[in-house]
Design a protein around this motif. Structure first.
Motif, PDB file in Angstrom:
ATOM      1  N   THR A 130     -28.382   1.492 -16.647  1.00 31.98           N
ATOM      2  CA  THR A 130     -28.341   2.792 -17.158  1.00 31.98           C
ATOM      3  C   THR A 130     -27.661   3.740 -15.757  1.00 31.98           C
ATOM      4  O   THR A 130     -27.824   5.262 -16.047  1.00 31.98           O
ATOM      5  CB  THR A 130     -29.503   3.575 -17.687  1.00 31.98           C
ATOM      6  N   GLY A 131     -27.254   3.104 -14.762  1.00 30.28           N
ATOM      7  CA  GLY A 131     -26.962   3.949 -13.668  1.00 30.28           C
ATOM      8  C   GLY A 131     -25.363   4.575 -13.862  1.00 30.28           C
ATOM      9  O   GLY A 131     -25.223   5.516 -13.096  1.00 30.28           O
ATOM     10  N   ASN A 132     -24.543   4.176 -14.448  1.00 29.29           N
ATOM     11  CA  ASN A 132     -23.371   4.643 -14.655  1.00 29.29           C
ATOM     12  C   ASN A 132     -23.311   5.823 -15.647  1.00 29.29           C
ATOM     13  O   ASN A 132     -23.392   6.041 -16.783  1.00 29.29           O
ATOM     14  CB  ASN A 132     -22.381   3.543 -15.446  1.00 29.29           C
ATOM     15  N   TYR A 145     -25.190   4.728 -18.771  1.00 32.05           N
ATOM     16  CA  TYR A 145     -24.803   3.456 -19.446  1.00 32.05           C
ATOM     17  C   TYR A 145     -24.633   2.246 -18.552  1.00 32.05           C
ATOM     18  O   TYR A 145     -24.675   2.603 -17.382  1.00 32.05           O
ATOM     19  CB  TYR A 145     -23.784   3.548 -20.534  1.00 32.05           C
ATOM     20  N   ARG A 146     -24.540   1.223 -19.066  1.00 36.41           N
ATOM     21  CA  ARG A 146     -24.306  -0.053 -17.918  1.00 36.41           C
ATOM     22  C   ARG A 146     -23.368  -0.011 -17.091  1.00 36.41           C
ATOM     23  O   ARG A 146     -22.116   0.257 -17.478  1.00 36.41           O
ATOM     24  CB  ARG A 146     -24.390  -1.455 -18.664  1.00 36.41           C
ATOM     25  N   GLN A 196     -24.206  11.876  -8.977  1.00 41.86           N
ATOM     26  CA  GLN A 196     -25.251  11.304  -9.912  1.00 41.86           C
ATOM     27  C   GLN A 196     -25.218   9.539 -10.142  1.00 41.86           C
ATOM     28  O   GLN A 196     -26.231   8.717 -10.533  1.00 41.86           O
ATOM     29  CB  GLN A 196     -25.809  11.673 -11.248  1.00 41.86           C
ATOM     30  N   THR A 197     -24.088   9.138 -10.582  1.00 43.47           N
ATOM     31  CA  THR A 197     -23.663   8.004 -10.878  1.00 43.47           C
ATOM     32  C   THR A 197     -24.096   6.899  -9.771  1.00 43.47           C
ATOM     33  O   THR A 197     -23.853   7.218  -8.494  1.00 43.47           O
ATOM     34  CB  THR A 197     -22.236   7.482 -11.181  1.00 43.47           C
ATOM     35  N   CYS A 198     -24.233   5.721 -10.191  1.00 48.29           N
ATOM     36  CA  CYS A 198     -24.781   4.515  -9.259  1.00 48.29           C
ATOM     37  C   CYS A 198     -23.710   4.265  -8.122  1.00 48.29           C
ATOM     38  O   CYS A 198     -24.198   3.948  -7.044  1.00 48.29           O
ATOM     39  CB  CYS A 198     -25.539   3.370 -10.009  1.00 48.29           C
ATOM     40  N   CYS A 199     -22.506   4.013  -8.705  1.00 51.10           N
ATOM     41  CA  CYS A 199     -21.442   3.617  -8.094  1.00 51.10           C
ATOM     42  C   CYS A 199     -20.451   4.785  -8.069  1.00 51.10           C
ATOM     43  O   CYS A 199     -19.406   4.534  -8.884  1.00 51.10           O
ATOM     44  CB  CYS A 199     -20.818   2.616  -8.507  1.00 51.10           C
TER      45      CYS A 199
END
Length: 483
Positions: free
Chosen positions: A29-31, A20-21, A68-71
């Motif tokens: 969708t990276g979070n 999700y955002r 896996q998460t963007c941040c």
């Protein structure tokens, strides 16, 4: 602290691999994180969960999928008893004192970040605080009349004089409480001292049998801090203090040529003609955490609290904290933007660190201040690393690592295992799936029994994932709701 005898934690696990955002890099969708809904939760269970990378937003408890998460979001904690305010921290404290006492702080936009950037958390948390009309004056604690200041006022009201003879007695008492290594050593007599024919006054001069000369202001300050600590410790004697409690006591006393600590700013008395009045109050608030009291715990108990900041009778900021067995956990803060020039995010964090240090006197295990997540890949979120000394939680073995050792690793890769022992494993990992506790049709049972009774497709993969994330200990204490 052992698990209480009250209601157990009841949770619903959602999995949550769908992205999700992200509020940090703005990816759509990276979070990516796991999540569960906490119908109720004990403070010990939540303490164990945040020590495994979980975090709550209202009643929703989530754990980022770190690789896996963007941040990647790393749990960060400050060792509150050893905290040393930086120059920028002291600047914020001085700015607040200057504004309260003189009212002449220029209203420039602050570059400091609030303690928690999860602005979206506000919408998901049940928030209810007393309005101005519902709060009595007895509920409010003025900034200048904190507990330490009240102690001094009580002494003065009792008619105690400040003659040099009394000062000498206070100094002698303070030496008894102080650890031996910090006992001041009298200075050697100087030639100028020998030339003085008049005998020195008690406690003054170069008499080696007397303590060194000190300012009466410092002595009064030391006395009130000692009495504050003694009152909070009950009948405990100073000589019985050990470990971090001794450290706290020693660092509460002013030392010659030593930098000021946060208590020197937070508990400083204000002049009678102060331009503003800042008051501070605390209320239990609605959250999944069950309020608890323990004989060796803080007087306010464990649970979730609103920290309210009142300026001249107007509420200007509200912080939410969780008081847990080993820490004060900062959930979030929001404030009136008209007062952003006071850097209320930083100021509230420093007050919460000071509060943690106070709680530790009564509850020795409660000595950490958790600041949520540290996000190195988001430059604006690196400010949390400025509260030193602090540690980051290894996302694979769940051991704490000093942040100084983590930063070089995060410079190379936004996701990193901090534990450099390649053979180390998660000591709290799931070992027996059958012992996981399940709540099914209003009946509590181990998963081994539920598995046999369940009708329909197997849910073993979901239960296994849940238990692996919360760990064996929590999976055996908490109740996993299954329909």
């Amino acid at each position: 602290m052992a698990a209480g005898g009250g209601s157990p934690s009841i949770v619903e696990f959602f999995g949550g691999e769908d992205g999700y955002r992200c509020g940090y890099c703005r990816s759509d969708t990276g979070n990516i994180s796991h999540g569960m809904w906490a119908h109720s939760m004990t403070v010990q269970d939540y303490q164990d969960l945040i020590d495994r990378g979980w975090r709550r937003s209202g009643k929703y408890v989530y754990k980022p999928i770190m690789n896996q998460t963007c941040c990647p979001q790393y749990t960060i904690r400050c060792r509150a008893l050893h905290f040393q305010a930086s120059k920028s921290h002291k600047k914020v404290l001085k700015k607040m004192l200057k504004f309260i006492s003189k009212g002449d702080v220029s209203k420039v936009a602050s570059e400091e970040e609030p303690m928690d950037s999860h602005i979206e958390d506000v919408a998901t948390c049940d928030f209810a605080y007393k309005s101005e009309s519902q709060v009595s004056q007895s509920d409010l604690t003025p900034l200048a009349v904190d507990q330490a200041e009240r102690v001094e006022n009580e002494d003065e009201d009792s008619g105690e004089t400040k003659e040099e003879g009394n000062v000498q007695k206070v100094e002698s008492d303070s030496v008894q409480i102080r650890a031996d290594k910090d006992t001041p050593v009298p200075a050697e007599p100087s030639h100028s001292a020998k030339a003085v024919h008049a005998p020195p006054k008690p406690g003054k001069g170069a008499d080696l049998s007397k303590p060194p000369c000190r300012k009466a202001k410092d002595i009064r300050k030391e006395r009130k801090l000692q009495k504050l600590l003694q009152n909070q410790m009950g009948t405990a004697e100073g000589s019985q203090l050990q470990g971090d409690q001794t450290f706290l006591l020693q660092n509460s006393k002013p030392k010659t040529n030593q930098p000021k600590n946060i208590e020197d700013f937070v508990f400083v008395p204000l002049p009678d003609d102060a331009r503003h009045k800042l008051e501070f109050t605390r209320f239990l608030c609605d959250s999944p955490l069950e309020a608890e009291h323990a004989p060796n715990g803080p007087e306010c108990g464990y649970g979730s609290f609103h920290q309210q900041y009142w300026l001249d009778g107007k509420i200007i900021a509200v912080g939410v904290i969780d008081i847990l067995p080993y820490c004060v956990s900062s959930v979030y803060l929001y404030y009136d933007p008209d007062f952003s020039f006071l850097s209320l995010g930083v100021y509230s964090a420093l007050r919460e660190i000071a509060f943690t240090r106070q709680l530790c006197v009564k509850a020795p295990d409660l000595c950490f201040y958790y600041m949520g997540f540290y996000i190195h890949s988001c430059p604006k979120m690196r400010y949390k690393g400025q509260y030193r000394p602090s540690d980051l939680l290894c996302p694979e073995t769940y051991v704490w690592t000093p942040i100084e050792q983590c930063l070089p690793l995060l410079e190379r890769s936004k996701y990193s295992r901090f534990n450099q022992d390649g053979k180390a494993v998660d000591e709290g990992r799931l070992k027996e799936l059958g012992r996981v506790r399940v709540l099914h049709k209003r009946t509590v049972m181990p998963y081994s029994v539920y598995k046999k009774r369940r009708k329909g497709p197997s849910d073993e993969a979901s239960v296994q994932q849940y238990a692996s994330l919360v760990g064996q200990t929590c999976s055996e204490r908490m109740l996993l709701f299954r329909s």
